[in-house]
Motif scaffolding. Sequence first.
Motif, PDB file in Angstrom:
ATOM      1  N   ALA A 355      77.357  30.268  53.083  1.00 47.55           N
ATOM      2  CA  ALA A 355      78.081  29.649  54.194  1.00 47.55           C
ATOM      3  C   ALA A 355      79.021  28.557  53.693  1.00 47.55           C
ATOM      4  O   ALA A 355      80.150  28.417  54.180  1.00 47.55           O
ATOM      5  CB  ALA A 355      77.080  29.083  55.202  1.00 47.55           C
ATOM      6  N   ALA A 356      78.567  27.783  52.694  1.00 45.92           N
ATOM      7  CA  ALA A 356      79.408  26.718  52.146  1.00 45.92           C
ATOM      8  C   ALA A 356      80.645  27.288  51.468  1.00 45.92           C
ATOM      9  O   ALA A 356      81.753  26.754  51.602  1.00 45.92           O
ATOM     10  CB  ALA A 356      78.602  25.869  51.164  1.00 45.92           C
ATOM     11  N   VAL A 357      80.470  28.387  50.737  1.00 48.01           N
ATOM     12  CA  VAL A 357      81.609  29.013  50.066  1.00 48.01           C
ATOM     13  C   VAL A 357      82.591  29.576  51.086  1.00 48.01           C
ATOM     14  O   VAL A 357      83.809  29.440  50.950  1.00 48.01           O
ATOM     15  CB  VAL A 357      81.121  30.124  49.112  1.00 48.01           C
ATOM     16  N   ASN A 358      82.067  30.220  52.127  1.00 57.00           N
ATOM     17  CA  ASN A 358      82.943  30.753  53.175  1.00 57.00           C
ATOM     18  C   ASN A 358      83.732  29.644  53.865  1.00 57.00           C
ATOM     19  O   ASN A 358      84.919  29.800  54.162  1.00 57.00           O
ATOM     20  CB  ASN A 358      82.119  31.519  54.212  1.00 57.00           C
ATOM     21  N   LEU A 359      83.067  28.503  54.110  1.00 54.80           N
ATOM     22  CA  LEU A 359      83.763  27.368  54.713  1.00 54.80           C
ATOM     23  C   LEU A 359      84.851  26.847  53.791  1.00 54.80           C
ATOM     24  O   LEU A 359      85.972  26.561  54.227  1.00 54.80           O
ATOM     25  CB  LEU A 359      82.757  26.255  55.036  1.00 54.80           C
ATOM     26  N   GLY A 360      84.540  26.742  52.496  1.00 57.97           N
ATOM     27  CA  GLY A 360      85.539  26.286  51.533  1.00 57.97           C
ATOM     28  C   GLY A 360      86.738  27.218  51.456  1.00 57.97           C
ATOM     29  O   GLY A 360      87.891  26.767  51.399  1.00 57.97           O
ATOM     30  N   ASN A 361      86.457  28.522  51.478  1.00 63.16           N
ATOM     31  CA  ASN A 361      87.554  29.499  51.449  1.00 63.16           C
ATOM     32  C   ASN A 361      88.422  29.394  52.699  1.00 63.16           C
ATOM     33  O   ASN A 361      89.654  29.483  52.626  1.00 63.16           O
ATOM     34  CB  ASN A 361      86.995  30.913  51.323  1.00 63.16           C
ATOM     35  N   ALA A 362      87.774  29.189  53.862  1.00 65.08           N
ATOM     36  CA  ALA A 362      88.530  29.061  55.112  1.00 65.08           C
ATOM     37  C   ALA A 362      89.414  27.818  55.087  1.00 65.08           C
ATOM     38  O   ALA A 362      90.584  27.861  55.500  1.00 65.08           O
ATOM     39  CB  ALA A 362      87.572  29.017  56.294  1.00 65.08           C
ATOM     40  N   LEU A 363      88.877  26.696  54.602  1.00 64.74           N
ATOM     41  CA  LEU A 363      89.667  25.467  54.519  1.00 64.74           C
ATOM     42  C   LEU A 363      90.837  25.631  53.553  1.00 64.74           C
ATOM     43  O   LEU A 363      91.941  25.128  53.804  1.00 64.74           O
ATOM     44  CB  LEU A 363      88.773  24.305  54.079  1.00 64.74           C
ATOM     45  N   SER A 364      90.607  26.351  52.452  1.00 65.77           N
ATOM     46  CA  SER A 364      91.687  26.604  51.498  1.00 65.77           C
ATOM     47  C   SER A 364      92.794  27.439  52.135  1.00 65.77           C
ATOM     48  O   SER A 364      93.981  27.173  51.939  1.00 65.77           O
ATOM     49  CB  SER A 364      91.143  27.322  50.255  1.00 65.77           C
ATOM     50  N   ASP A 365      92.403  28.449  52.919  1.00 65.75           N
ATOM     51  CA  ASP A 365      93.394  29.280  53.597  1.00 65.75           C
ATOM     52  C   ASP A 365      94.202  28.471  54.605  1.00 65.75           C
ATOM     53  O   ASP A 365      95.431  28.619  54.710  1.00 65.75           O
ATOM     54  CB  ASP A 365      92.704  30.448  54.314  1.00 65.75           C
ATOM     55  N   VAL A 366      93.512  27.596  55.347  1.00 67.51           N
ATOM     56  CA  VAL A 366      94.210  26.749  56.325  1.00 67.51           C
ATOM     57  C   VAL A 366      95.182  25.811  55.626  1.00 67.51           C
ATOM     58  O   VAL A 366      96.335  25.627  56.063  1.00 67.51           O
ATOM     59  CB  VAL A 366      93.195  25.957  57.170  1.00 67.51           C
ATOM     60  N   ALA A 367      94.733  25.194  54.517  1.00 67.94           N
ATOM     61  CA  ALA A 367      95.600  24.280  53.772  1.00 67.94           C
ATOM     62  C   ALA A 367      96.833  25.002  53.224  1.00 67.94           C
ATOM     63  O   ALA A 367      97.947  24.473  53.259  1.00 67.94           O
ATOM     64  CB  ALA A 367      94.819  23.629  52.633  1.00 67.94           C
ATOM     65  N   ALA A 368      96.628  26.231  52.730  1.00 69.55           N
ATOM     66  CA  ALA A 368      97.755  27.007  52.211  1.00 69.55           C
ATOM     67  C   ALA A 368      98.743  27.349  53.323  1.00 69.55           C
ATOM     68  O   ALA A 368      99.963  27.279  53.138  1.00 69.55           O
ATOM     69  CB  ALA A 368      97.245  28.278  51.543  1.00 69.55           C
ATOM     70  N   ALA A 369      98.215  27.699  54.503  1.00 66.74           N
ATOM     71  CA  ALA A 369      99.090  28.023  55.631  1.00 66.74           C
ATOM     72  C   ALA A 369      99.893  26.808  56.073  1.00 66.74           C
ATOM     73  O   ALA A 369     101.097  26.908  56.372  1.00 66.74           O
ATOM     74  CB  ALA A 369      98.249  28.556  56.797  1.00 66.74           C
ATOM     75  N   ILE A 370      99.242  25.645  56.114  1.00 66.65           N
ATOM     76  CA  ILE A 370      99.953  24.414  56.483  1.00 66.65           C
ATOM     77  C   ILE A 370     101.038  24.096  55.461  1.00 66.65           C
ATOM     78  O   ILE A 370     102.159  23.719  55.814  1.00 66.65           O
ATOM     79  CB  ILE A 370      98.961  23.243  56.601  1.00 66.65           C
ATOM     80  N   GLY A 371     100.713  24.277  54.197  1.00 63.41           N
ATOM     81  CA  GLY A 371     101.704  24.025  53.146  1.00 63.41           C
ATOM     82  C   GLY A 371     102.922  24.922  53.279  1.00 63.41           C
ATOM     83  O   GLY A 371     104.065  24.467  53.136  1.00 63.41           O
ATOM     84  N   LEU A 372     102.710  26.202  53.566  1.00 63.33           N
ATOM     85  CA  LEU A 372     103.826  27.133  53.755  1.00 63.33           C
ATOM     86  C   LEU A 372     104.657  26.748  54.975  1.00 63.33           C
ATOM     87  O   LEU A 372     105.896  26.831  54.953  1.00 63.33           O
ATOM     88  CB  LEU A 372     103.295  28.558  53.899  1.00 63.33           C
ATOM     89  N   ALA A 373     103.969  26.337  56.055  1.00 60.61           N
ATOM     90  CA  ALA A 373     104.690  25.941  57.262  1.00 60.61           C
ATOM     91  C   ALA A 373     105.558  24.719  57.015  1.00 60.61           C
ATOM     92  O   ALA A 373     106.713  24.648  57.456  1.00 60.61           O
ATOM     93  CB  ALA A 373     103.692  25.672  58.393  1.00 60.61           C
ATOM     94  N   VAL A 374     105.018  23.732  56.308  1.00 62.86           N
ATOM     95  CA  VAL A 374     105.786  22.521  55.989  1.00 62.86           C
ATOM     96  C   VAL A 374     106.996  22.864  55.128  1.00 62.86           C
ATOM     97  O   VAL A 374     108.106  22.368  55.355  1.00 62.86           O
ATOM     98  CB  VAL A 374     104.876  21.494  55.278  1.00 62.86           C
TER      99      VAL A 374
END
Length: 387
Positions: A355-374
């Motif tokens: 569960a911790a790894v899945n949460l980390g992967n999800a946060l990484s995906d969100v951060a990458a999406a925000i970076g692309l949007a910016v």
Amino acid sequence: DETTRSPAWRREWSERIHRNRLVNATSCVILAGLLSTVPGLIPGVASALHLNTTGNEVTNWSAYNYEGYQGQAAWPEYHDLMTTMGSVASRYGCGRAMWEYSSTEGRFGTPMALMLLPYWTNNCVDSMEGLFFESSATTPYHFLDQAELSMSPSDPQVGLNYGTVNVPEGVAHLQMLGAKYFIAFSTAVIAQAKNDPALQLVATTKAWPAPGTQWFIYRIKNSPVVQPLTHDPVVMAGISGRAAWLHANENWWLDPTSWKLPLASSGPAGWPHVATGHLAYTSVTLPRVKVSDVIQTTQSISFHVSRIGVPVLVKISYYPRWHATGATGPFRVSPNLMVVVPTSTSVSLVYGASAAVNLGNALSDVAAAIGLAVAFVALRKRRRARQ
């Protein structure tokens, strides 16, 4: 004038300077690379400049690496061994193989060439050294075993108590790791292997002229990947850390009298719990259990048991990402394997994210999406400013 003072002109001038600097820097790097390699490739120039071209120059290095296994003088011997292993596996089944090590195996292109056993056997024969080379905490025990099964072992890991050739003990260690085949070539190792009842000679290769050799392939008896325990593991306090675990289990690994009582870093309350270095307690023999229908893939293993509640040893390296269904655990036990306690007659273990790894992967995906949007918004603003 007004043109040179405008923001658009200053921005264009700044970009032109940046492009010029980038072109100049790239040209300097390319020129330096050419000056460091080209002179040594021109006849007469190397000697005139007193350059030594007999070392590890780029051309020789790349030519050696790209000529492939088939380009080596020892390719026929290597191909013979791989073909023989494929034939053996088709007759006796897939499984892990351990071979006698020698640096002279570099004649195949690298001393690690036999790690490609899975490639040449269509993933049927696994390489013990390929499995336990650097990334697994089971690695120390593989190389301790290599010292027992090789006349010229590599002994690569510093600080281990390497022994000398002792084929019966080395084969016993292979049984503890679930290996199916042992491959040997030296006279002394073969002499001991011939008298070991745990080994069955199943094939030999052609006797290749020196520096080649003849390879002897043995099937290891009584070496299942899943095996019921005869005694509960001993949960020992204070050995969960890396250094403490290695120290306790190296001593356990090298002492045959301790093998029936594997150490555990944690476990059910019903298992013996002792302080570090103390194993004085009454050991109870567990009921007999039959394990059947073992199915193993690269990331899972499943099996059936005839009785629930009795611990079963799974001879795969422990890692927290293994999850059991139909059993409690897995628990880490000596030397770095897994034990489960079946709660059902059908048990499976699957390697996957927690569960911790899945949460980390999800946060990484969100951060990458925000970076692309910016980046996208910034690019649009920049284009509008130029218009």
